[in-house]
Design a protein around this motif. Structure first.
Motif, short mmCIF file in Angstrom:
data_model
loop_
_atom_site.label_atom_id
_atom_site.label_comp_id
_atom_site.label_asym_id
_atom_site.label_seq_id
_atom_site.Cartn_x
_atom_site.Cartn_y
_atom_site.Cartn_z
N GLU B 265 0.78 -1.20 -0.01
CA GLU B 265 -0.06 0.02 0.05
C GLU B 265 0.87 1.29 0.02
N PRO D 155 -8.67 -3.71 -3.47
CA PRO D 155 -7.77 -3.45 -2.28
C PRO D 155 -8.31 -4.11 -1.19
N TYR D 235 -2.33 -4.07 -1.84
CA TYR D 235 -1.53 -3.21 -2.30
C TYR D 235 -2.38 -2.00 -3.51
N GLY D 236 -3.75 -2.09 -3.31
CA GLY D 236 -4.58 -1.28 -3.85
C GLY D 236 -5.40 -1.77 -4.97
N PRO D 272 1.87 5.08 -4.51
CA PRO D 272 0.80 4.16 -4.53
C PRO D 272 -0.18 4.23 -5.69
N GLY D 275 -7.01 3.41 -4.62
CA GLY D 275 -7.48 2.89 -3.66
C GLY D 275 -8.89 2.11 -3.80
#
Lengths: 334, 334, 334, 334
Positions: B265, D155, D235-236, D272, D275
């Motif tokens: 993230e 996510p 990680y999204g 990043p 999200g």
């Protein structure tokens, strides 16, 4: 002063030459013999490597030869390996040890706990990029491993003459991915499902093989793995590993032939990836021979041998069965 | 069968060991002697390299020695090089040939057109990434070269004890960028302007040196070049070249220690770049010795020698003058 | 329910249209008037924006107009701004407020602490990428800021007719980098050194200007900054910031027109970067008008105004002096 | 002067608010009504959007309403769509039109060639990155499309309360990938094979669903497609498309929240990815409403409607069947 191990090389083909050059340049080996029945191939390579040519039997008779690199044609791997082991030599055998699980199993007694160490060259296990990925995975950098995606795309198909004796895409090519999956997960899949097509060259289909495949591996722990293969990518030798964990992902990309980017109005072009295995994996080939030196010195156990060979082959067999039946196939326990 | 050249290595320090290992492993050299007055350093390295130790004079007396690698301390480079040349040996000398242009010029007769070939090791010219950039530049991939940006950032400053004898940042460190600029443009700048500071460690300033610098080079053709230096980057050994042309740009980035990315993230983290020159430039060191073998075989002219050394040093002198006077300084013609 | 601010737009040129469209689409503004003497330009834009045309005086006479966007030609900025401030309107003025520091200083009383807020549109301060960089820098992500590299490369030179009235490269173009340096460091450089050339188009030189420049800024704290400018990159509108700290670096790269990469044997080509400021900075233009709405609502102080304008201009003056004299020039205190 | 289309919005939930804000800000629409039975949700959103609340029937009775955006809960989509079409309104319906193919087919007469245009919001078709990929693919940039890899990783899982009414992973989530496959290939797969697991949250399994899946699509033309799904990536919001052709590959990566990279000794960390869908796809949502305005203006045919809905749903049904039976499932012709 480090020990120097006297070894012999069997086979003067492409892999033989690669292995021989590394061995000849390494201070850890005394490469004493090249065994190769084709005199026209044997002479020049022996000259280059600075070693004698010899028959397999004569070479085995030299009691100072501690190890043998078997890099001859695939159909001879098993017999030569067995003979060398029986003669008390440690063996470094190109993969595959054999294309037939039944033949391997028939020699389980000699291969599973061999008198002398047996290493089977699943070279990707020694690639520094993939080792970095595995080390981070094992260290928990992205939590528990849940799914895996292995990409192996060849730049161009092999010569057509090779296809009929290759054992087919799964046993010749996907075998590396099967081993990679086992190495990364430490687990044997319960089932495999495979769909494959002949999209690249109809002659491959005419020879009874396929050239493009997608497979899913299912593990008893719930993990899922995807393998993506093609014999012709159009953009180079593509070898990637994507490991998805509970807290993120680890992605091993393709090294490029240089770091230079060209910026124009068309965009930014990164350098090409490598065009084939010899250019992509030189460090793994060198590291494998170092590993063999460690084995000969009694400092390491073979990273892969009979069990790994059988496990990868069992997966290839299951994949072939799945492709034939159109249904998932259970993977035989190793 | 390729010729094997008998050579000697002078110096058992860090660079001596790097050069010696490559030479010892190469089939093109017979590394016969290590010359190193400090016996405690000489013995172990000679043992590792499989060569004899000898005095410089005894080594020169061996008429079969065709070439000498001078990798001793900087203040001995010039004298040893001159002596070796006089003895009829080709010389591979670590940069710099000397820190004083006046001393170089005093020996112009012996160095500019030496009796035997003289190569001065500006190793970056042999880095495959930078060579790719230069080849594309020369091929006109981005039109005419207009501006250049050279980045050399060290991960950490050298030992303080080294600073007083280093010749200062420009002659010790920026010298590589000066040579790179000359190699890429094929031109000597008309003027240079330099500002430099001591930001990393006040002790460097106390020793009379600087640790952070920005320079602009101005060429008679209108080209402009920027050099960016620091002794401590905080992120590794950063070595980049950016070449801006009339139709685009070529960017040579930093190779990374692996292709593995970690996706979390927090973002996607690419692997670190290398931590220093030994890890970053192994291929250039190997290629340089191949170049020396080519020179010994009469197949190549030295890629850099007296003229390149003097040109880079003249730039360093001009930069030091600019820093002292606070004004641009003309670059002395080589 | 959020307040709606009645505003007017002065100027129907390129920036006027950009500002007008954002204002018209925003629920926070009632864009009531377009002031533009050229009727052929005024009519269509007013129709598109759904507002009336009016003379500057008539618009000022509307007591409900709280703010004025000054997007007319550069030579009118200062007078219109002063008049609007005197009429009790807040002002959003395109940069530069004026090209002459002396003229700005002559009106210091009205501009430095104006009766109504004055925002001068240094739009890059509102770019989300650059704001992210600044936020991380300020949070200490890479330790103390030591050196800065600002890259502003235009894809293609402006129309030649613009050159004579532009104020020259430093006041027209580099001005953004001067402001960016001030914004990132919070410091005014002590000196600046500039070299610049005419490499792109001789006609620019004939008009008395340059098109390619490299500058170094030196700060009293020892920081160094480099600015890299060209009027024609050959690869798009290149706008990057590199901030080097004591513990690492922050690099703001160029956004690309898409995430799509094309992989072929030639390499992997990333999508082009944007071709100009209108495509590169839409979010900063929108954020600036939001900032103006915040200012009108009494919720924010202008992020840049007289002081920032004067500071950037003082740097441009110093750079021009440096170029003229060939020596570093001290930067006048704001 | 462009026409302004009077429209109504049905639904004040998350997607309703997203659609409503875009419609309210667009000069091409007059958003006249919000239809939402929950008064507490209706009031604030109507106030924000500057429109009236009305019952569905009252809204339909306004003959000036040309189009209706159906963004209510999934189980109401079909009935509201049918009613609006019958009332002579064009419809923009959130996907899915319905979760049951049989229900869709029962209304084929009204939906397949509706009296007024019907657009079903497969929003990814309007994402600029994916459109760029498709345009290049269609232009033959990488030859003939052979294999496809679609990655959709969420996510974090949806609220557990949503799971039972979601229709299951394939009909709720994979549906986008099924549509994407159809859009990119222009082909319906012959068969699909799916393996899926519950690895993220056992409660999802307890609710009868899965959270991690891998699927292979097989086309009559020999093409193969892989879909990779998870409800929690760590990680999204990972949304990628990889299209492999006979001459190379096109890769649509994830846009990042900024271009800023942080360089430290740990490596270079890119910003990043986004999200979630609202942050990832704003441009596709805006482009879809523009498309609806084009439809209302008679300038475009709906890019997706009944046929696309049925095709995607047929794939989801086949995938669910495959998962249940453990064998590949043929895909019903649309």
């Amino acid at each position: 002063m480090a020990a120097v191990h006297r070894i012999a090389l069997v086979g003067a083909g492409r892999m033989g030459a690669i292995r021989g050059r590394i061995a000849a340049a390494s201070p850890r080996f005394d490469l004493a013999y090249l065994v190769e029945p084709r005199a026209d191939a044997a002479g020049p390579l022996a000259a280059e490597l600075g070693c004698r040519t010899a028959s397999f039997e004569a070479m085995l008779a030299d009691r100072n030869v501690a190890g043998v690199i078997v890099a001859s044609s695939t159909d001879t791997h098993l017999d030569l390996t067995l003979a060398a082991l029986r003669a008390g030599k440690a063996v470094f055998c190109e993969k595959p040890l054999d294309l037939e699980p039944s033949r391997l199993r028939a020699h389980a007694a000699d291969l599973a706990a061999p008198a002398r160490p047996l290493y089977v060259a699943f070279n990707r296990r020694f690639d520094p990029h993939l080792r970095t990925l595995k080390a981070r995975l094992d260290a928990g950098a992205v939590g528990a491993l849940e799914t895996l995606h292995l990409i192996s795309h060849d730049p161009a198909p092999p010569p057509l003459s090779f296809v009929p004796t290759s054992g087919g895409l799964f046993r010749d090519f996907t075998i590396h991915d099967f081993d990679m999956a086992g190495w990364l997960t430490g687990e044997t899949p319960a089932d495999v499902f495979a769909w494959a097509e002949c999209l690249v060259d109809p002659a491959i289909g005419a020879a009874g093989d396929v050239d493009t495949a997608r497979l899913i591996l299912r593990y008893a722990t719930g993990r899922l793995g995807v393998i993506s293969n093609t014999r012709r990518s159009g953009y180079g030798y593509d070898q990637r590993v994507e490991a998805y964990g509970s807290k993120g992902a680890l992605m091993a990309g393709n090294p490029r032939t240089s770091t230079v980017e060209t910026w124009t109005e068309a965009g930014a072009t990164a350098a090409p990836i490598y065009g084939g295995f010899a250019a992509r994996y030189p460090k793994s080939y060198a590291a494998e021979l170092d590993h063999f030196a460690d084995i000969l010195a009694g400092e390491a156990e073979p990273a892969a041998g009979y069990a790994a060979s059988l496990a990868a082959l069992a997966l290839a067999e299951a994949a072939a069965r799945s492709l034939r039946t159109g249904a998932p196939a259970p993977v035989e326990a190793p």
